[in-house]
Design an enzyme around this catalytic site. Sequence first.
Site, PDB file in Angstrom:
ATOM      1  N   ARG A 125      34.069 -39.327 -77.006  1.00 48.99           N
ATOM      2  CA  ARG A 125      34.644 -39.925 -78.218  1.00 48.99           C
ATOM      3  C   ARG A 125      33.641 -40.704 -79.051  1.00 48.99           C
ATOM      4  NH1 ARG A 125      38.569 -40.423 -74.283  1.00 48.99           N
ATOM      5  NH2 ARG A 125      39.984 -38.681 -74.537  1.00 48.99           N
ATOM      6  N   GLY A 185      39.688 -40.883 -65.210  1.00 48.70           N
ATOM      7  CA  GLY A 185      39.935 -40.214 -63.927  1.00 48.70           C
ATOM      8  C   GLY A 185      41.274 -40.568 -63.314  1.00 48.70           C
ATOM      9  N   GLY A 186      42.187 -41.079 -64.128  1.00 49.99           N
ATOM     10  CA  GLY A 186      43.481 -41.553 -63.620  1.00 49.99           C
ATOM     11  C   GLY A 186      44.319 -40.476 -62.963  1.00 49.99           C
ATOM     12  N   GLU A 187      43.991 -39.205 -63.188  1.00 50.24           N
ATOM     13  CA  GLU A 187      44.758 -38.116 -62.556  1.00 50.24           C
ATOM     14  C   GLU A 187      44.150 -37.726 -61.212  1.00 50.24           C
ATOM     15  OE1 GLU A 187      44.794 -38.208 -66.149  1.00 50.24           O
ATOM     16  OE2 GLU A 187      46.755 -38.931 -65.520  1.00 50.24           O
ATOM     17  N   ASN A 253      47.293 -45.183 -66.779  1.00 47.31           N
ATOM     18  CA  ASN A 253      48.473 -45.076 -65.917  1.00 47.31           C
ATOM     19  C   ASN A 253      48.141 -45.289 -64.435  1.00 47.31           C
ATOM     20  OD1 ASN A 253      47.317 -42.186 -66.434  1.00 47.31           O
ATOM     21  ND2 ASN A 253      48.307 -42.074 -64.446  1.00 47.31           N
ATOM     22  N   ASP A 296      53.362 -41.552 -67.162  1.00 50.93           N
ATOM     23  CA  ASP A 296      52.008 -41.331 -67.681  1.00 50.93           C
ATOM     24  C   ASP A 296      51.780 -42.059 -69.001  1.00 50.93           C
ATOM     25  OD1 ASP A 296      49.428 -40.400 -67.692  1.00 50.93           O
ATOM     26  OD2 ASP A 296      49.936 -38.345 -68.239  1.00 50.93           O
ATOM     27  N   ASP A 298      49.791 -44.211 -70.255  1.00 47.43           N
ATOM     28  CA  ASP A 298      48.539 -44.956 -70.339  1.00 47.43           C
ATOM     29  C   ASP A 298      48.604 -45.963 -71.486  1.00 47.43           C
ATOM     30  OD1 ASP A 298      46.046 -43.250 -68.946  1.00 47.43           O
ATOM     31  OD2 ASP A 298      47.715 -41.983 -69.568  1.00 47.43           O
ATOM     32  N   ASN A 382      48.911 -42.040 -78.674  1.00 44.69           N
ATOM     33  CA  ASN A 382      48.080 -41.939 -77.483  1.00 44.69           C
ATOM     34  C   ASN A 382      46.773 -42.654 -77.798  1.00 44.69           C
ATOM     35  OD1 ASN A 382      46.772 -40.985 -75.090  1.00 44.69           O
ATOM     36  ND2 ASN A 382      48.179 -39.273 -75.021  1.00 44.69           N
TER      37      ASN A 382
END
Lengths: 539, 248
Positions: A125, A185-187, A253, A296, A298, A382
Amino acid sequence: MIRRTLLLVLIAGSMFAQVSFERILNAAKEPQNWLTYSGGVQSQRHTGLTQITPDNVKNLEQQWVFQARSLEKFEATPLVVDGVMYTVQAPNDIVALDAVSGRVYWVYAYIPSPAARPCCGMINRGLAILGDTLFMGTVDAHLIAVNAKSGRPIWDAKVANAESGYALTHAPLVVKDKVIVGTAGGEYGIRGFIAAYDVKTGKEAWRFYTIPGPGEPGNQTWAGDSWKTGGGSVWVTGSYDPELNLTYWGIGNPGPDWNGDSRPGDNLYSDSVVALDPDTGKLKWYYQFSPHDEFDYDSVQVPVLAEMQWKGSQRKVMMWANRNGMFYVIDRTSGEFLQGKPFAKVNWLTGFDEKGRPMRAPGKTPSTEGTLIYPGNQGATNWYSPSYSPRTGLFYIPTWENTSSIYFKSPVEYVEGRQYTGTFPRMTVSFRGNIQNQITEDEGYGAVHAMDPKTGERKWEFKMADVTESGILTTATDVLFVGGREGNFFALNARNGSMLWKAALGGIIANGTISYSVNGRQYIAVAAGNSLFTFALRQ
Amino acid sequence: MKVWTFALSAGVLLAQHSFTRADIEDGSRLYSNTCAACHGANGDRVSGVDLMHGRFRRAATDDGVAAIIQKGIPGTAMPPHALTDFQAGSIVAYLRSVAAEAGSVSGTGDVARGKAIFEGKGACQTCHSVRNSGSLVGPDLTDIGAIRRAPQLERSLLDPDGEILAQNRTYRVVTREGTVITGRLLNHDVFTIQLMDAQGPRSFQKANLKESGFVEKSPMPSYQGKLSAQELADLVSYLVSLKGIQTQ
């Protein structure tokens, strides 16, 4: 000959002036440049440039296009320093361009480790700058310092293990002599953190874990060892208040995303904003938007800072449009909840208690049969940058209106480096976006919602057919720039939402528009598809 | 709620679990996310392996199949998968449900005869195309066998309004002059709408329309009573055989 060489050196030197932290703090005084991800440490994404107005914006014409050699979404917000633009070609190539012609000065190519596995694309980003050094986080969780004049690397710090699912995707934030990043890396069942590195050496100065360990306040909001794999990622740039000496960051999240059975409790500091001392990383306060999240949601949005009259007294506030569909105003000195109002269709809460804790709607949790929740998994907004205009007093939100998801609950087990989520919800709108758009208003649509922060009421809405991942830019002449997945780029009147101009750019607009000027000419830059477009008034 | 009970042997993995329709739908999603990339939507993309007919070469029991999903098969391209016992079991339940649903038509038709019906008696090419041949008014069916299974295709032939995929919905616009045009919606944005009808692709400015919206009914005729059971089976077999354009 010596004189000529000296002259060339002086010219070259003036092209690449040092960006001191003082300049970054006072970015509003040099609106010809765009020195941080959100245009300034207050993150208002508002330009002081005035050449483009509601009357003449119809005369914008394309100046140049930079076509990235990447098929990933172009999510990077460029920086512009004294006529030089710096951006990132996904995943991690830094490109320096002439901001007038679009011609490339140099490319720093970084090849990430094959172990990199960011959940949602090999994207980046943007950058940060201090002095003549650029800083970039990489998808394999390194922080890189690169010379802004030459494109040569200076240092490379490994922030975390890519093999475990960690990544860096957001633009770093420079505060004084430190560069601050957080881990995505929250998933993947990571334990997220924010860390500061010495700008000169790349040495880690402090680390703040977004999930407290045993013995630390907040650890009791996680059951057993669930704190070790609780997510709490960070993937959008924070803000900074120099008077309070606090830096603010949104936290992602908790994991696993869609089944909270293994982590009973509020799961601090997931889905929160944290206020940290940038010198030490110590937590000053937090506010949790979505305790014990299973949707989810976030809280990875840009914290937007402003000073405003609030019920009779001047206050330092933070405005926050959250993925959970609520628009918040928070006192950023203390973290006190001042207001929370929906900015899109919401059914997961019924209101707030006196301390600002959301009161959950009964039965609105993932279930075996599936539970319909508004907003859907991608949220009512988001990471897309909002904008605040001190002139209109309005807060502008890139909105997914009327979207929902059906959430299912299923067992889930942690394996390092693998996704740790639960059953993917059924969404009305595609996560990735389609080449053709067929969604209807019943299923959801994209919009700009202009909110009055003093009341939480919506002042106007600009509707799109497809949803939007675009950031918003407002100008000191009350023009608002925004795009959408459908590839249209719009200039709107920031006071009433009427459309003033449009350009069909043919690709998903998924970055934040910026404005800059060179030699007295104001430019607008926006990415669509895999290209970066610039516009200026016809001459 | 209809409950699909599969007698799973008394192993520690799946001991006598009853899988609900929702569990099986979860299994279907897990299959799509985890398995379909290699095995295909119909479970038959890997040579010599057919997952959706209820017979498995390397496992005699359902928990044996679940164990293969979790642990993989050493020395083959089948990798291990980080799935819980229940998740792996729900995939097996899904595979079993597909096998149980099938049988009405699949496996009984003749692909060549089905192709002849598609291009002749059925007049399917009036609206549909396969491999660049036929009309674009309806959905292109070149890879329909890769994304739809035989029972679904049979249902679509007999009851076209029963389930219409979102990307195949019919759209109706009325111009300011009162002209009504219906076609398959291709795309719309803030300003324009693109349709496909018998005249080909068409684009409209929203500002020039009096009204626009979806039509609930499918323009496709039902083949109930128009084709014999054998002809229907032949046609379905042909459609199932359409797996897309294969590279050489």
